[in-house]
Design an enzyme around this catalytic site. Structure first.
Site, mmCIF file in Angstrom:
data_model
loop_
_atom_site.group_PDB
_atom_site.id
_atom_site.type_symbol
_atom_site.label_atom_id
_atom_site.label_comp_id
_atom_site.label_asym_id
_atom_site.label_seq_id
_atom_site.Cartn_x
_atom_site.Cartn_y
_atom_site.Cartn_z
ATOM 1 N N GLU A 171 0.865 -1.131 0.105
ATOM 2 C CA GLU A 171 0.112 0.128 -0.168
ATOM 3 C C GLU A 171 0.924 1.238 0.018
ATOM 4 O O GLU A 171 2.000 1.304 0.678
ATOM 5 C CB GLU A 171 -0.973 -0.045 1.231
ATOM 6 C CG GLU A 171 -1.815 1.130 1.211
ATOM 7 C CD GLU A 171 -3.000 1.105 2.223
ATOM 8 O OE1 GLU A 171 -3.702 0.099 1.812
ATOM 9 O OE2 GLU A 171 -3.314 1.567 3.063
ATOM 10 N N HIS A 173 -8.263 3.849 -3.705
ATOM 11 C CA HIS A 173 -8.921 3.790 -2.629
ATOM 12 C C HIS A 173 -10.049 4.942 -2.858
ATOM 13 O O HIS A 173 -9.892 5.838 -3.634
ATOM 14 C CB HIS A 173 -8.014 4.227 -1.414
ATOM 15 C CG HIS A 173 -7.386 3.064 -0.819
ATOM 16 N ND1 HIS A 173 -7.170 3.026 0.818
ATOM 17 C CD2 HIS A 173 -6.965 1.947 -1.297
ATOM 18 C CE1 HIS A 173 -6.563 2.094 0.770
ATOM 19 N NE2 HIS A 173 -6.065 1.264 -0.245
ATOM 20 N N GLY A 178 -14.354 6.099 5.631
ATOM 21 C CA GLY A 178 -13.345 7.688 5.753
ATOM 22 C C GLY A 178 -13.723 8.274 6.902
ATOM 23 O O GLY A 178 -14.472 8.222 7.584
ATOM 24 N N ASP A 179 -12.524 9.041 7.342
ATOM 25 C CA ASP A 179 -12.682 9.651 8.601
ATOM 26 C C ASP A 179 -13.566 11.033 8.473
ATOM 27 O O ASP A 179 -13.340 11.597 7.405
ATOM 28 C CB ASP A 179 -11.070 9.999 9.151
ATOM 29 C CG ASP A 179 -10.467 9.026 9.413
ATOM 30 O OD1 ASP A 179 -11.087 7.796 9.859
ATOM 31 O OD2 ASP A 179 -9.236 8.816 9.130
ATOM 32 N N ALA A 237 -19.676 2.661 4.399
ATOM 33 C CA ALA A 237 -18.951 2.041 2.791
ATOM 34 C C ALA A 237 -19.899 1.243 2.359
ATOM 35 O O ALA A 237 -19.494 0.896 1.187
ATOM 36 C CB ALA A 237 -17.698 1.165 3.571
ATOM 37 N N LYS A 274 -20.994 -5.686 5.010
ATOM 38 C CA LYS A 274 -20.370 -5.060 3.857
ATOM 39 C C LYS A 274 -19.658 -6.066 3.156
ATOM 40 O O LYS A 274 -19.804 -6.173 1.983
ATOM 41 C CB LYS A 274 -18.944 -4.374 4.463
ATOM 42 C CG LYS A 274 -19.328 -3.013 4.975
ATOM 43 C CD LYS A 274 -17.895 -2.225 5.268
ATOM 44 C CE LYS A 274 -17.144 -2.772 6.141
ATOM 45 N NZ LYS A 274 -15.820 -2.009 6.303
ATOM 46 N N GLN A 289 -6.970 -3.816 9.080
ATOM 47 C CA GLN A 289 -6.044 -2.820 9.701
ATOM 48 C C GLN A 289 -4.884 -3.524 10.392
ATOM 49 O O GLN A 289 -5.055 -4.661 10.485
ATOM 50 C CB GLN A 289 -6.713 -1.848 10.622
ATOM 51 C CG GLN A 289 -5.961 -1.115 11.781
ATOM 52 C CD GLN A 289 -5.457 0.008 11.097
ATOM 53 O OE1 GLN A 289 -4.434 0.036 10.232
ATOM 54 N NE2 GLN A 289 -5.828 1.253 11.284
#
Length: 286
Positions: free
Chosen positions: A17, A77, A108-109, A124, A164, A174
């Site tokens: 990434e 992304h 997203g934040d 999402a 999801k 994560q």
């Protein structure tokens, strides 16, 4: 270009990434990192998205550039926050026009810019549905072994992940530091009838200062590992211990049946290359 869902069906994937560079110095470093990692023949690479028009363009340009000038298979992304549904649809169409077939759909934040527009999609899974409507994408979503920081409970976070994954093709986690964290997540999804591939995300801790930073990012370093790093001595010894610990984690999750490994590189290549060498992946990654 290969679709990640097809790659995962064919066997283990090994992926990296990156984040889009903001200036010339970051661009130079990323170019060097790509040159150093491309010979490892990763299955795919992902490019992050911070939000906002400038980041949107940088992500698009980097992914499109990889398609034109490298042999890499990129995944773009995209986040829901601060975008209207129409804007998100336009971004997705532009990705498809550029030949992008792989997407990481994220909530997203919350935006820090007080002038940022309020997003129309709250989660999402709504972005996954929109990407499905556009068509042509292999879609991944994020998974959090310790639970998303904003989730009220681990059970609710798992239920949301299962929802999801009912729509997406795969998940990438994560970063985490103990095999048991990953296995609990996978077992929980299986108990809910979800069998989509969940790729473990790996980030080595290579400095003492990183220990607190990891906790702030949502994945605390276990005390035994922190003590292992603190007792290593010099900065170079700490770094070596961190790479060794990450190698052990990689081998443990692979032995437990993980469908691959996803490395958070922070646009640097050395630690990833060292872990690859330790695992003997230079020849076997594809």
């Amino acid at each position: 270009m290969a679709k990640i869902a097809d790659l995962l069906r064919a066997g283990r994937t090994f992926s990296f990434e990156f984040f889009p560079p903001k200036d010339d110095a970051e661009h130079h470093r990323l170019v060097q990192t790509l040159a150093e990692l491309q010979p490892l023949n990763p299955s795919f690479v992902s490019v992050t998205y911070r939000g906002g028009r400038s980041s949107r363009q940088r992500t698009h340009d980097l992914v499109a550039g990889m398609l034109r000038t490298t042999t890499l298979t990129p995944m773009a992304h995209l986040i829901c926050v601060a975008h209207t549904r129409l804007e998100l649809a336009e971004i997705l169409v532009e990705f498809r026009k550029a030949g992008v077939e792989n997407l990481m759909a994220l909530g997203g934040d919350p935006p820090t810019d007080p002038d940022a527009a309020e997003g129309e999609l709250a989660h999402a899974d709504e972005l996954v549905e929109l990407a499905r409507a556009i068509g042509g994408f292999s879609i991944g979503v994020a998974a959090h072994p310790a639970g998303h920081p904003r989730s009220p409970s681990i059970d609710q976070d798992r239920a949301y992940l299962a929802a999801k994954l009912a729509r997406a093709d795969f998940a990438v986690t994560q970063f985490f530091f103990e095999r048991s964290d990953y296995l609990r997540l996978v077992d929980d999804m299986r108990s809910r009838g979800v069998d989509r591939p969940i790729v473990p995300g790996i980030m080595p801790v290579t400095s003492i200062s990183s220990i607190n930073r990891m906790a702030a990012m949502g994945a605390a370093v276990p005390e035994a590992m922190a003590e292992r790093l603190r007792s290593a001595g010099s900065a170079s010894a700490v770094r070596e211990a961190g790479v060794e610990a990450a190698t052990e984690l990689c081998q443990a999750v692979l032995d437990a049946g993980a469908p691959g490994l996803h490395f958070y590189t922070l646009n640097r290549s050395l630690a990833t290359r060292e872990i690859y060498a330790n695992l003997g992946l230079e020849v076997t990654a594809s």
